[in-house]
Design an enzyme around this catalytic site. Sequence first.
Site, PDB file in Angstrom:
ATOM      1  N   HIS A 161     -12.136  -2.451  -4.264  1.00 14.30           N
ATOM      2  CA  HIS A 161     -12.841  -1.982  -5.451  1.00 14.30           C
ATOM      3  C   HIS A 161     -11.928  -1.950  -6.669  1.00 14.30           C
ATOM      4  CE1 HIS A 161     -15.969  -0.138  -7.814  1.00 14.30           C
ATOM      5  NE2 HIS A 161     -15.013   0.612  -8.342  1.00 14.30           N
ATOM      6  N   HIS A 208      -8.118   1.363 -15.372  1.00 19.43           N
ATOM      7  CA  HIS A 208      -8.808   0.696 -16.479  1.00 19.43           C
ATOM      8  C   HIS A 208      -7.945   0.582 -17.736  1.00 19.43           C
ATOM      9  CE1 HIS A 208     -12.541   0.437 -14.319  1.00 19.43           C
ATOM     10  NE2 HIS A 208     -12.545   1.730 -14.085  1.00 19.43           N
TER      11      HIS A 208
END
Length: 297
Positions: free
Chosen positions: A241, A268
């Site tokens: 993931h 991120h």
Amino acid sequence: MTTAFRKQNTIARPATVSGFGYWSSLDVTVEFRPASENSGIVFVRRDDAELKRIPALIALRENAPRRTSLANSGATVDMVEHIMAALAGLQIDNCEVWVNRAEMPGCDGSSLAFVEALCTAGVVQQNEYRSKLIVQHVLEVGNDENWIRAEPNAAGEFKIDFHLDYPLHPVIGQQDFSIAISRDSFVEHLAPARTFVLKHEAEYLNRMGLGRRATARDLIVFDENGPIDNRLRFDNECVRHKTLDVLGDFALAPFDIVGTFSANRSGHKLNAEMVERLLQEATIARPSDVHGIKKSA
């Protein structure tokens, strides 16, 4: 390096995905629509009287914890990384993503629902070619504990090697995953990989009034014994993931990417830093470059 360009793609017909936002708990519907050549991926907020268009570009990214958000002209879209990964993995370059809320549906925490909808809609090849962003020397962002390194890839691939390390949570522990991105490898090995959270993190978010509608059946919640009320799709689903997130974040650069990326405990924010670095220092190869690859100004 010789460079073979592929033609751009869009979808044949509209497709929809509905669900609720993990953070907001609000119902939301996403409608994917075909788009013209060279238009890229554009989110369209249709819940206001005036349509608000938000191109999926790194320059419009806003910092947000645990997710990727975009903003333009006072409008935002939130948690876009799984949609962006689905579009990038299927090599869909031009698409309008119409939404009636700011936050995208969490679905099962992976890109699978979006991939299934887009595949049902069908992918259509267009006439224009797709440009490439090519790593030609080593680039690094981050620090000693969290980093991403980019290196040239002589095979012309976009390859991601991710190392995940949860030293205080042995049920996750250390995980490694490596993949050369293609449509087939993405659909089989990345698209189904779901987001995950530790039980104490989920409880904290609930106390903050966030994520109250999501349950351990909607995403993977780990306690000291493993997933709660859920089963892993892969033994190393967590690192897969995180690799999916890299793909989704890198899709904010509107080019096919050529290079090998080694990521160590990246998230991120760090993914976005690498995209910005690539746009500054990597080579943009365009089909219109008669003499092959040249450095973009």
